[in-house]
Design a protein around this motif. Sequence first.
Motif: not given
Length: 84
Positions: A32-43
């Motif tokens: 879940s932490l990587h998912t949040v980081a991925l979402v932020m990076a993609v945005e």
Amino acid sequence: MNQSQFDQLVEQICAVTVTDPEKPLVDLGVDSLHTVALVMAVEEEYGVEIDPDVLADPALTSPADLWRSVHAQAAASIPATARN
């Protein structure tokens, strides 16, 4: 950016190896932490907004699914006159 470059972003942010872009992120070891980081990076990279809850959608669980969604959202945000 293409699927391969997107996979590299996933690998960089989530500290995983994408051998099959159709494999679900959770099966790659993305938590879940990587998912949040991925979402932020993609945005940030694509200038789109992604609801983190959207990754709970089975249709968007793999790097390939997420890339298609981001690509479609980014393309939709370009004015029609700029696409021609």
